[in-house]
Motif scaffolding. Sequence first.
Motif, PDB file in Angstrom:
ATOM      1  N   UNK A  40       1.228  -0.884   0.089  1.00 26.96           N
ATOM      2  CA  UNK A  40      -0.279   0.056   0.059  1.00 26.96           C
ATOM      3  C   UNK A  40       0.781   1.210  -0.605  1.00 26.96           C
ATOM      4  N   UNK A  41       0.908   1.957  -0.654  1.00 29.17           N
ATOM      5  CA  UNK A  41       1.263   3.455  -0.865  1.00 29.17           C
ATOM      6  C   UNK A  41       0.260   4.912  -1.448  1.00 29.17           C
ATOM      7  N   UNK A  42       0.408   5.879  -0.829  1.00 29.39           N
ATOM      8  CA  UNK A  42      -0.665   6.405  -1.318  1.00 29.39           C
ATOM      9  C   UNK A  42      -0.004   7.127  -2.129  1.00 29.39           C
ATOM     10  N   UNK A  43      -0.521   7.785  -3.615  1.00 25.29           N
ATOM     11  CA  UNK A  43       0.002   9.080  -4.512  1.00 25.29           C
ATOM     12  C   UNK A  43       0.472   9.890  -4.312  1.00 25.29           C
ATOM     13  N   UNK A  44      -0.165  10.686  -3.095  1.00 26.89           N
ATOM     14  CA  UNK A  44      -0.125  12.713  -3.295  1.00 26.89           C
ATOM     15  C   UNK A  44       0.937  12.555  -1.992  1.00 26.89           C
ATOM     16  N   UNK A  45       1.372  13.445  -2.139  1.00 22.76           N
ATOM     17  CA  UNK A  45       2.468  14.378  -1.354  1.00 22.76           C
ATOM     18  C   UNK A  45       2.181  14.247  -0.335  1.00 22.76           C
ATOM     19  N   UNK A  46       3.437  13.839   0.780  1.00 25.55           N
ATOM     20  CA  UNK A  46       3.139  13.378   2.093  1.00 25.55           C
ATOM     21  C   UNK A  46       4.315  14.610   2.572  1.00 25.55           C
ATOM     22  N   UNK A  47       3.491  15.520   3.939  1.00 24.08           N
ATOM     23  CA  UNK A  47       4.405  15.672   4.540  1.00 24.08           C
ATOM     24  C   UNK A  47       4.948  15.566   6.110  1.00 24.08           C
ATOM     25  N   UNK A  48       5.558  15.205   6.629  1.00 20.67           N
ATOM     26  CA  UNK A  48       6.345  14.740   7.982  1.00 20.67           C
ATOM     27  C   UNK A  48       6.549  16.041   9.593  1.00 20.67           C
ATOM     28  N   UNK A  49       5.436  15.871  10.070  1.00 24.65           N
ATOM     29  CA  UNK A  49       5.872  16.999  10.968  1.00 24.65           C
ATOM     30  C   UNK A  49       6.466  15.534  12.299  1.00 24.65           C
ATOM     31  N   UNK A  50       6.854  16.265  13.551  1.00 27.47           N
ATOM     32  CA  UNK A  50       6.958  15.474  14.299  1.00 27.47           C
ATOM     33  C   UNK A  50       8.215  16.316  15.416  1.00 27.47           C
ATOM     34  N   UNK A  51       8.025  15.751  16.790  1.00 22.43           N
ATOM     35  CA  UNK A  51       8.877  16.081  17.460  1.00 22.43           C
ATOM     36  C   UNK A  51      10.599  15.965  17.740  1.00 22.43           C
ATOM     37  N   UNK A  52      11.399  16.640  17.909  1.00 23.07           N
ATOM     38  CA  UNK A  52      12.372  15.965  18.162  1.00 23.07           C
ATOM     39  C   UNK A  52      12.670  15.046  19.166  1.00 23.07           C
ATOM     40  N   UNK A  53      12.447  15.545  20.025  1.00 21.53           N
ATOM     41  CA  UNK A  53      12.049  14.392  22.334  1.00 21.53           C
ATOM     42  C   UNK A  53      10.275  13.415  21.941  1.00 21.53           C
ATOM     43  N   UNK A  54       9.972  13.291  20.673  1.00 19.52           N
ATOM     44  CA  UNK A  54       9.575  12.576  20.869  1.00 19.52           C
ATOM     45  C   UNK A  54       9.673  10.803  20.848  1.00 19.52           C
ATOM     46  N   UNK A  55       8.320  10.576  22.551  1.00 23.79           N
ATOM     47  CA  UNK A  55       9.292   9.070  22.638  1.00 23.79           C
ATOM     48  C   UNK A  55       8.548   8.021  21.666  1.00 23.79           C
ATOM     49  N   UNK A  56       7.296   8.248  20.926  1.00 31.28           N
ATOM     50  CA  UNK A  56       6.312   7.706  19.844  1.00 31.28           C
ATOM     51  C   UNK A  56       7.166   6.795  18.817  1.00 31.28           C
ATOM     52  N   UNK A  57       7.878   7.999  18.367  1.00 29.12           N
ATOM     53  CA  UNK A  57       8.504   8.720  17.421  1.00 29.12           C
ATOM     54  C   UNK A  57      10.081   8.975  16.566  1.00 29.12           C
TER      55      UNK A  57
END
Length: 250
Positions: free
Chosen positions: A188-205
């Motif tokens: 499975x892959x989407x076709x649209x562009x993906x913008x990823x945002x995250x916290x630098x100290x996120x314990x979940x990612x």
Amino acid sequence: MTSAVDTGIWIRRYRPAPDAGVRLLCLPHAGGAASYYVPVAAALAPAADVLAVQYPGRQDRRSEEPLGDLRELANRVADAVGEGDDERPLAVFGHSMGALLGYEVALRLEEAGRGPVRLFVSGRRAPSAVRPSEDMHKRTDSALLDGVRRLSGTDAQVFEDEELVRMVLPAIRADYRAVETYEPRPGDRVRCPVTVLTGGDDPMATVEEARAWSVHTEGPTDLHVFPGGHFYLNDRAADVLTVVRAHLGL
């Protein structure tokens, strides 16, 4: 709670913008509700029409049984978005559980020929970034609440109100079950562009786990890392909205 225009049981429009050139579908985190995105609707109107999703089992849907299956949630949300004859471009923004759900909703919309122009995924590692089995949804009530509290995304006063805790706990547990039992379909892959945002100290990612979203789209990806933990966006809302506006041409 801020009043919203009734657009069915799944979608809330806190600042309707019928003349906006783009719609932004916003999906809450585990335990969250549509009202989390009231500030987003206020900030982006009238340039964007913000559609905030209300999951069953909370706020004005608290009498309904919460859903603990992410795919079923995605089916319901995709159906709700597809209702009516609004053909304006749609972008999708999801935080934490909402990021996974947004990905699955985007897949369904693309299958129906109504794919989003962009997917924003926040505070969630890519589906391919596998960690050891998680079991938060199987833990005792107190252990589950401790885990939620440590992520600092919920007002501490909520946990001091025993009646309110009893009210929201089934929805929180169902949301964690939905996330922790979710398995992406190979290929499975989407076709649209993906913008990823995250916290630098996120314990979940970790940043690398967030960067791995690039393998889940046929389009381009871009990564934005902000100071903070899992709910970095609570303190960095203005910066996050700057990214959203730039990508949507607002």
